[in-house]
Design an enzyme around this catalytic site. Structure first.
Site, mmCIF file in Angstrom:
data_model
loop_
_atom_site.group_PDB
_atom_site.id
_atom_site.type_symbol
_atom_site.label_atom_id
_atom_site.label_comp_id
_atom_site.label_asym_id
_atom_site.label_seq_id
_atom_site.Cartn_x
_atom_site.Cartn_y
_atom_site.Cartn_z
ATOM 1 N N ARG A 64 0.965 -0.968 0.321
ATOM 2 C CA ARG A 64 0.078 0.242 0.446
ATOM 3 C C ARG A 64 1.059 1.370 0.099
ATOM 4 O O ARG A 64 0.486 2.181 -0.364
ATOM 5 C CB ARG A 64 -0.980 0.073 1.372
ATOM 6 N N TYR A 117 -15.373 18.091 -14.502
ATOM 7 C CA TYR A 117 -15.360 16.976 -14.896
ATOM 8 C C TYR A 117 -16.868 16.668 -13.524
ATOM 9 O O TYR A 117 -16.385 17.338 -12.505
ATOM 10 C CB TYR A 117 -14.222 15.869 -14.405
ATOM 11 N N ASP A 194 -6.220 19.184 -13.725
ATOM 12 C CA ASP A 194 -6.554 18.387 -14.556
ATOM 13 C C ASP A 194 -6.784 18.055 -15.166
ATOM 14 O O ASP A 194 -6.537 18.840 -16.303
ATOM 15 C CB ASP A 194 -8.111 18.217 -14.359
ATOM 16 N N LYS A 219 -7.870 6.881 -18.974
ATOM 17 C CA LYS A 219 -8.847 7.480 -20.412
ATOM 18 C C LYS A 219 -6.817 7.672 -21.500
ATOM 19 O O LYS A 219 -7.043 6.688 -21.795
ATOM 20 C CB LYS A 219 -8.916 9.322 -20.445
#
Ligand code: PLP
Length: 407
Positions: A64, A117, A194, A219
């Site tokens: 992690r 977004y 972004d 994406k």
């Protein structure tokens, strides 16, 4: 085996700095060149590492906190964004966005594009409902209005963070990103960008002084619609450490196999983006002349309001096109139902072309037109894409003569 988290290849050395992004996408993040060694990094599937006693800084002990399969991708994306540090990979774009917004102190304010977004906006609104931060929504293309909102005044404190998306999803507004970064810094705000739509091939906001860059790796960067991943980058060591700490504490981590797939996808980023942008420019040009289309938005179009800005600050115009078919939302739904090659689906940035009517989501702002179709243009042959889409537009507009077939 050494568990050093250091990058596998020197993507930040002087040699790499001279390489073009298209080359870096292929060359960065490779394993060391040793006789008989692999040219691709291995996937290491291990949740824990042999470890006892004190853990030296940077040594792996639990996946992690860090695992070597992340590093080649992080190195490559860091090099592409011309960052001082490797990127930090996250379990999704939203996880990276949450990490970036965690930099806003309790009681602070975020200035956010009204057409960012929509889930990023929802997340900021959720923070607001918990009274942790306040939110101001702006038209990100209006530089003066954005900077006035950042400065505050009349009892309102300056914002803690300016959030930028350019072009915006799905309205394709183009912000003057360098000017906004300068102005927000003068007002004392952090700036996060972004960069999902533009990709680091289109613009590199850290080089303009942005504090944080985030990506939905889902994406273009991975590019095949087969993983959900995110990434965050920061040049400032303290911000980088905060983002890394957030990732470890919140557990918003990526699986090794997904990151390996993303790296494989990244290798072809330049080719994919080049082809999909060329397709998008050609389709936008033809759509602007299609009688069943009342509006087209793509920064490549000379009369698009964002054209000059995009031409000045971006390399390329992106591969997302917005259209409003004649006949309103019903016609838009009919187009989505009629296409056979384009995939009716949400998301974007895959090799396959896809489309959707964004207002089908209740969370989409009401200022997004009901009939707006967002097209994510892929890498297929442009003539096939055009035949399918223009035929669906004709059908939806009732322009195709009824078939003579009787059965
Ligand atoms: N940023 C933009 C511009 C997006 O379009 C998306 C998803 O559509 C995200 C962030 C969120 O990314 P993810 O779906 O990987 O969480």
């Amino acid at each position: 085996m050494s568990a050093t988290p250091e990058p596998a290849s020197p993507a930040h050395d002087q040699h790499a700095a001279a390489l073009s992004p298209a080359t870096l996408a292929v060359a960065a993040g490779r394993p060391p060149r040793v006789q008989g060694g692999p040219v691709n990094p291995p996937v290491v599937l291990s949740s824990t590492y042999v470890s006892q006693g004190e853990v030296p800084a940077g040594e792996h002990f639990y996946a992690r906190a860090g695992t070597e399969t992340w590093h080649p991708f992080e190195e490559a994306l860091g090099a592409l964004e011309r960052s001082a540090h490797p990127a930090l990979v996250f379990g999704s774009g939203m996880a990276a966005i949450a990490a970036a917004m965690s930099l806003v102190p309790a009681g602070g304010r975020i200035v956010l594009p009204r057409h960012a977004y929509n889930v990023a906006t929802s997340y900021a609104q959720d923070l607001g409902r918990r009274s942790q931060v306040a939110l101001t929504l702006v038209d990100v293309a209006d530089t003066d209005a954005v900077l006035a909102a950042v400065r505050g005044g009349q009892g309102q404190a300056p914002a803690s963070m300016l959030w930028i998306e350019s072009p915006t999803n799905p309205m394709l507004e183009v912000a003057d990103v360098p000017a906004l970064i300068r102005g927000a810094h003068e007002a004392g705000a952090l700036v996060a960008v972004d960069n999902t739509f533009a990709t680091p091939l289109g613009q590199r906001p850290l080089t303009w002084g942005a504090d944080v860059v985030v990506h939905s790796v889902t994406k273009y960067l991975s590019g095949h619609s087969d993983v959900v991943l995110g990434a965050a980058l920061a040049d400032d060591p303290a911000l980088h450490a905060l983002l890394r700490g957030y990732r470890t504490l919140h557990g918003a981590i990526a699986g090794p196999s997904e990151v390996w797939l993303a790296l494989r996808g990244l290798r072809t980023l330049a080719l994919r983006v080049e082809r999909s942008q060329a397709n998008a420019c050609e389709l936008a040009r033809r759509l602007a002349e299609h009688p069943a289309v009342v509006a087209v938005r793509h920064p490549s179009l000379p009369d698009d309001v964002g054209h000059e800005r995009a031409a000045a600050q971006m390399d390329g115009f992106g591969s997302i096109v917005g259209i409003r078919p004649a006949g309103g939302a019903a016609a838009a739904d009919a187009v989505v139902a009629a296409v056979r090659l384009w995939v009716p689906a949400t998301s974007l940035g895959g090799v396959e072309s896809s489309l959707e009517r964004r207002r089908r989501f209740p969370g989409e702002p009401v200022t997004v037109p009901e009939d707006l179709l967002r097209l994510s243009v892929g890498i297929e042959d442009v003539e096939d894409l055009w035949a399918d889409l223009s035929g669906a537009l004709d059908d939806a507009a009732g322009m195709t003569a009824p078939s003579a077939a009787t059965s």
